[in-house]
Design a protein around this motif. Structure first.
Motif, PDB file in Angstrom:
ATOM      1  N   SER A  65      40.525  47.233  34.874  1.00  0.00           N
ATOM      2  CA  SER A  65      39.185  47.106  35.447  1.00  0.00           C
ATOM      3  C   SER A  65      38.787  48.372  36.196  1.00  0.00           C
ATOM      4  CB  SER A  65      39.122  45.895  36.379  1.00  0.00           C
ATOM      5  OG  SER A  65      39.221  44.692  35.657  1.00  0.00           O
ATOM      6  N   TRP A  66      39.736  48.957  36.887  1.00  0.00           N
ATOM      7  CA  TRP A  66      39.479  50.215  37.608  1.00  0.00           C
ATOM      8  C   TRP A  66      39.064  51.319  36.632  1.00  0.00           C
ATOM      9  CZ3 TRP A  66      43.424  54.347  38.905  1.00  0.00           C
ATOM     10  CH2 TRP A  66      42.956  55.245  39.859  1.00  0.00           C
ATOM     11  N   ALA A  67      39.766  51.406  35.489  1.00  0.00           N
ATOM     12  CA  ALA A  67      39.444  52.430  34.497  1.00  0.00           C
ATOM     13  C   ALA A  67      38.102  52.167  33.830  1.00  0.00           C
ATOM     14  CB  ALA A  67      40.556  52.498  33.449  1.00  0.00           C
ATOM     15  N   VAL A  68      37.835  50.905  33.461  1.00  0.00           N
ATOM     16  CA  VAL A  68      36.572  50.582  32.798  1.00  0.00           C
ATOM     17  C   VAL A  68      35.404  50.798  33.754  1.00  0.00           C
ATOM     18  CG1 VAL A  68      35.220  48.737  31.742  1.00  0.00           C
ATOM     19  CG2 VAL A  68      37.642  48.984  31.170  1.00  0.00           C
ATOM     20  N   ALA A  69      35.589  50.453  35.022  1.00  0.00           N
ATOM     21  CA  ALA A  69      34.525  50.674  36.005  1.00  0.00           C
ATOM     22  C   ALA A  69      34.186  52.146  36.137  1.00  0.00           C
ATOM     23  CB  ALA A  69      34.934  50.096  37.360  1.00  0.00           C
ATOM     24  N   ALA A  70      35.194  52.985  36.090  1.00  0.00           N
ATOM     25  CA  ALA A  70      34.938  54.423  36.174  1.00  0.00           C
ATOM     26  C   ALA A  70      34.172  54.921  34.952  1.00  0.00           C
ATOM     27  CB  ALA A  70      36.264  55.175  36.309  1.00  0.00           C
ATOM     28  N   LYS A  71      34.507  54.375  33.782  1.00  0.00           N
ATOM     29  CA  LYS A  71      33.873  54.840  32.545  1.00  0.00           C
ATOM     30  C   LYS A  71      32.450  54.326  32.399  1.00  0.00           C
ATOM     31  CE  LYS A  71      34.501  54.904  27.522  1.00  0.00           C
ATOM     32  NZ  LYS A  71      35.390  54.512  26.395  1.00  0.00           N
ATOM     33  N   LEU A  72      32.250  53.043  32.658  1.00  0.00           N
ATOM     34  CA  LEU A  72      30.943  52.432  32.418  1.00  0.00           C
ATOM     35  C   LEU A  72      30.074  52.358  33.671  1.00  0.00           C
ATOM     36  CD1 LEU A  72      31.845  49.477  30.006  1.00  0.00           C
ATOM     37  CD2 LEU A  72      31.204  51.828  29.455  1.00  0.00           C
ATOM     38  N   ASP A  79      21.340  45.808  31.842  1.00  0.00           N
ATOM     39  CA  ASP A  79      20.893  44.581  31.180  1.00  0.00           C
ATOM     40  C   ASP A  79      21.312  44.526  29.718  1.00  0.00           C
ATOM     41  OD1 ASP A  79      19.775  43.730  33.521  1.00  0.00           O
ATOM     42  OD2 ASP A  79      17.724  44.326  33.003  1.00  0.00           O
ATOM     43  N   GLN A  80      21.675  45.673  29.140  1.00  0.00           N
ATOM     44  CA  GLN A  80      22.077  45.717  27.733  1.00  0.00           C
ATOM     45  C   GLN A  80      23.597  45.733  27.555  1.00  0.00           C
ATOM     46  OE1 GLN A  80      19.534  48.078  24.956  1.00  0.00           O
ATOM     47  NE2 GLN A  80      18.606  48.892  26.828  1.00  0.00           N
ATOM     48  N   LEU A  81      24.341  45.645  28.641  1.00  0.00           N
ATOM     49  CA  LEU A  81      25.793  45.543  28.557  1.00  0.00           C
ATOM     50  C   LEU A  81      26.200  44.098  28.324  1.00  0.00           C
ATOM     51  CD1 LEU A  81      26.931  47.772  31.561  1.00  0.00           C
ATOM     52  CD2 LEU A  81      27.070  48.352  29.140  1.00  0.00           C
ATOM     53  N   LYS A  82      27.251  43.885  27.524  1.00  0.00           N
ATOM     54  CA  LYS A  82      27.713  42.519  27.331  1.00  0.00           C
ATOM     55  C   LYS A  82      28.391  42.026  28.604  1.00  0.00           C
ATOM     56  CE  LYS A  82      32.182  43.368  24.975  1.00  0.00           C
ATOM     57  NZ  LYS A  82      32.921  43.085  23.710  1.00  0.00           N
ATOM     58  N   PRO A  83      28.429  40.715  28.819  1.00  0.00           N
ATOM     59  CA  PRO A  83      28.943  40.167  30.080  1.00  0.00           C
ATOM     60  C   PRO A  83      30.347  40.644  30.427  1.00  0.00           C
ATOM     61  CG  PRO A  83      27.843  38.457  28.810  1.00  0.00           C
ATOM     62  CD  PRO A  83      27.911  39.657  27.927  1.00  0.00           C
ATOM     63  N   GLU A  84      31.207  40.810  29.416  1.00  0.00           N
ATOM     64  CA  GLU A  84      32.571  41.241  29.691  1.00  0.00           C
ATOM     65  C   GLU A  84      32.600  42.638  30.306  1.00  0.00           C
ATOM     66  OE1 GLU A  84      32.653  38.172  26.463  1.00  0.00           O
ATOM     67  OE2 GLU A  84      31.480  39.982  26.875  1.00  0.00           O
ATOM     68  N   ALA A  85      31.687  43.517  29.864  1.00  0.00           N
ATOM     69  CA  ALA A  85      31.626  44.864  30.426  1.00  0.00           C
ATOM     70  C   ALA A  85      31.157  44.823  31.877  1.00  0.00           C
ATOM     71  CB  ALA A  85      30.693  45.736  29.585  1.00  0.00           C
ATOM     72  N   GLU A  98      34.012  43.614  34.067  1.00  0.00           N
ATOM     73  CA  GLU A  98      35.017  44.652  34.301  1.00  0.00           C
ATOM     74  C   GLU A  98      34.540  45.641  35.364  1.00  0.00           C
ATOM     75  OE1 GLU A  98      38.056  44.859  33.248  1.00  0.00           O
ATOM     76  OE2 GLU A  98      38.282  44.272  31.153  1.00  0.00           O
ATOM     77  N   VAL A  99      33.293  46.091  35.266  1.00  0.00           N
ATOM     78  CA  VAL A  99      32.784  47.077  36.224  1.00  0.00           C
ATOM     79  C   VAL A  99      32.750  46.488  37.629  1.00  0.00           C
ATOM     80  CG1 VAL A  99      30.790  48.458  36.904  1.00  0.00           C
ATOM     81  CG2 VAL A  99      31.458  48.345  34.490  1.00  0.00           C
ATOM     82  N   GLU A 100      32.207  45.287  37.759  1.00  0.00           N
ATOM     83  CA  GLU A 100      32.092  44.689  39.089  1.00  0.00           C
ATOM     84  C   GLU A 100      33.462  44.390  39.684  1.00  0.00           C
ATOM     85  OE1 GLU A 100      29.483  41.368  38.473  1.00  0.00           O
ATOM     86  OE2 GLU A 100      27.680  42.634  38.516  1.00  0.00           O
ATOM     87  N   ARG A 101      34.370  43.937  38.848  1.00  0.00           N
ATOM     88  CA  ARG A 101      35.721  43.677  39.336  1.00  0.00           C
ATOM     89  C   ARG A 101      36.412  44.979  39.738  1.00  0.00           C
ATOM     90  NH1 ARG A 101      40.980  43.246  37.951  1.00  0.00           N
ATOM     91  NH2 ARG A 101      42.068  41.451  38.851  1.00  0.00           N
ATOM     92  N   GLY A 102      36.279  46.012  38.899  1.00  0.00           N
ATOM     93  CA  GLY A 102      36.919  47.287  39.201  1.00  0.00           C
ATOM     94  C   GLY A 102      36.405  47.922  40.474  1.00  0.00           C
ATOM     95  N   ARG A 103      35.106  47.799  40.702  1.00  0.00           N
ATOM     96  CA  ARG A 103      34.522  48.413  41.898  1.00  0.00           C
ATOM     97  C   ARG A 103      34.879  47.660  43.176  1.00  0.00           C
ATOM     98  NH1 ARG A 103      28.516  50.800  40.444  1.00  0.00           N
ATOM     99  NH2 ARG A 103      29.307  52.634  39.320  1.00  0.00           N
ATOM    100  N   ALA A 104      35.277  46.417  43.049  1.00  0.00           N
ATOM    101  CA  ALA A 104      35.642  45.624  44.227  1.00  0.00           C
ATOM    102  C   ALA A 104      37.088  45.846  44.660  1.00  0.00           C
ATOM    103  CB  ALA A 104      35.417  44.138  43.933  1.00  0.00           C
ATOM    104  N   LEU A 105      37.868  46.561  43.852  1.00  0.00           N
ATOM    105  CA  LEU A 105      39.271  46.772  44.171  1.00  0.00           C
ATOM    106  C   LEU A 105      39.432  47.732  45.342  1.00  0.00           C
ATOM    107  CD1 LEU A 105      40.564  47.165  40.512  1.00  0.00           C
ATOM    108  CD2 LEU A 105      41.148  45.274  42.056  1.00  0.00           C
TER     109      LEU A 105
END
Length: 457
Positions: free
Chosen positions: A313-320, A331-337, A340-347
């Motif tokens: 999640s940390w890596a995906v948040a950095a990328k996306l 709004d055009q990102l799928k829910p899983e993306a 991942e971003v919101e979870r990664g940023r909360a770490l």
């Protein structure tokens, strides 16, 4: 004409170099095969115009072979850049936007003579082990129509299995080269980190989870493509030196010791029949002269999962993250993306440090495991190919899956510490595969085991 589409890539390469087959003949047969098969499986996307491809094939026939891929049609996974072709990454945000340059791995394949005919389909941003996206739709399993091809290198695996190409590239963070290989009857290699360089852009030190790698229909072809893709890039910090693979892939593996880890002592729920099918596949190592032992889990599965989803999640948040920060794009990102971003940023920093410490402990443990064994083996997935209409399995063997990727937890022991790993296929009534994971940097040892296993099939 076209029977050579069934040949292994190394045989085809030799025939082109000897003038027994022309690049024009191969391209013509390839395009005919794509026209015949691709509409039903949807593996190749952004196909280039026929006139351009035939002209490139004619030009290839006019010059000496420039490398082992000379005149060979290939399609590149739609996460990697090919100059002049769009890199949609399965997202409407990037659909139709051509890349200005080819990525280093793609350029190496082109420099070795490959003719790029288009791209292979992938999930949106490569997230999830099921190849579907809002740009190109879903890719059908090559062996089970109506079922998923796996992912994220699902388009590549199906293009190989249906004989539209004889070699393919892919990438693997969480089984993306291994799972689609097992589910489509082909081979996919996740090399040691640093073996195949990524692009020298952005952050290059912290987020070491994913790697590019080769796919093919036999281990020798995997080794042939790895020879082309691999090699250090001086612009990057973690590269490995050149090492020949194809010339050494055939070896006597008698006496090599294999640890069979199954379902990790029950930690990984498995759909009915998966473990039994995999156990039959594992037995073939004994037929090749290996010593196979069932081994207790060497590390706590819950700790591995905690480290994995934290670092992922940390890596995906950095990328996306830059996309997420723009509401119209978010709004055009799928829910899983988004998850991942919101979870990664909360770490917190402490959580990331803890995950890295767990990863380090697992690496130290696996080094000790390899003092006794030459490889360990696991299934490539925890369930059989599911309906192409699903987004992801919500339960496996009665156990609810709490994330969109929990059903692929079985690949985490390899991915977390970047071990070399070959996904090998078992094509029974329902396709499945095995992961052969070896010592850090022992890519050739893994390929040798795969070649011996392949020879028994």
């Amino acid at each position: 004409m076209g029977e050579f589409l069934e040949w292994d890539a190394y045989r085809l390469s030799a025939a082109i170099a000897a003038g027994q087959i022309t690049a024009v003949e191969l391209m013509r047969a390839t395009l005919d095969r794509v026209a015949q098969v691709n509409p039903s499986v949807n593996a190749i996307v952004s196909l280039r115009p026929e006139a351009e491809l035939m002209a490139e094939a004619r030009a290839a026939d006019m010059v000496p072979a420039k490398g082992p891929l000379h005149g060979m049609p290939m399609a590149v996974k739609d996460l990697a850049n090919v100059a002049g072709l769009p890199t949609s990454m399965g997202s409407p945000l990037f659909a139709g936007k051509p890349a200005l340059t080819s990525d280093i791995m793609v350029q190496r394949m082109q420099d070795a003579g490959a003719l790029i005919i288009g791209k292979t389909n992938t999930p949106e941003f490569g997230l999830g082990s099921h190849t579907y996206n809002p740009v190109f739709g879903a890719t059908q399993n090559a062996l089970l129509p109506g079922c998923t091809a796996g992912g994220s290198s699902g388009g590549a695996a199906v293009a190989l299995a249906t004989r539209m190409v004889c070699l393919a590239d892919g990438s693997d963070m969480m089984g993306s080269l291994r799972n689609p290989a097992g589910w489509n009857g082909v081979y996919g290699m996740r090399p040691t980190w640093g073996r195949v360089p990524a692009e020298p852009v952005g952050e290059m030190f912290l987020h070491q989870l994913s790697t590019n790698g080769p796919m093919a229909r036999c281990p020798r072809d995997v080794a042939m493509l790895l020879d082309v893709q691999a090699g250090a890039d001086p612009r990057q910090p973690f590269g490995l030196p050149d090492e020949p693979f194809m010339d050494h892939v055939q070896a006597d593996v008698t006496g090599r010791r294999i640890a069979w880890l199954g379902d990790w002592g029950g930690a990984y729920p498995m759909e009915a029949g998966v473990l039994e099918a995999c156990a039959e596949g594992v037995a073939r190592f004994a037929d090749a002269g290996c010593v196979v032992e069932e081994v207790s889990p060497p590390f706590d599965a819950a700790a591995l999962w905690e480290a994995w989803i934290t670092l992922r999640s940390w890596a995906v948040a950095a990328k996306l993250g830059p996309i997420y920060d723009q509401p119209a794009m978010r709004d055009q990102l799928k829910p899983e993306a988004v998850w991942e971003v919101e979870r990664g940023r909360a770490l917190s920093g402490a959580e990331i440090q803890r995950a890295s410490a767990i990863r380090s402990d697992w690496f130290r443990t696996v080094v000790r495991l390899f003092d006794e064994y030459d490889a360990f083996v696991l299934p490539t997935a925890q369930c059989w190919p599911f309906s192409v209409e699903w987004d992801w399995p919500k339960e496996v063997s009665g156990v609810m899956m709490d994330t969109y990727h929990r059903w692929m937890e079985v690949v985490v022991p390899v991915s977390l510490i970047g071990l070399p790993c070959l996904g090998v296929p078992m094509t029974g009534p329902r396709p499945m595969g095995l992961q052969i994971a070896g010592r850090p940097r022992d890519d050739i040892g893994v390929l040798q085991l795969g070649e011996a296993w392949h020879g028994i099939s």
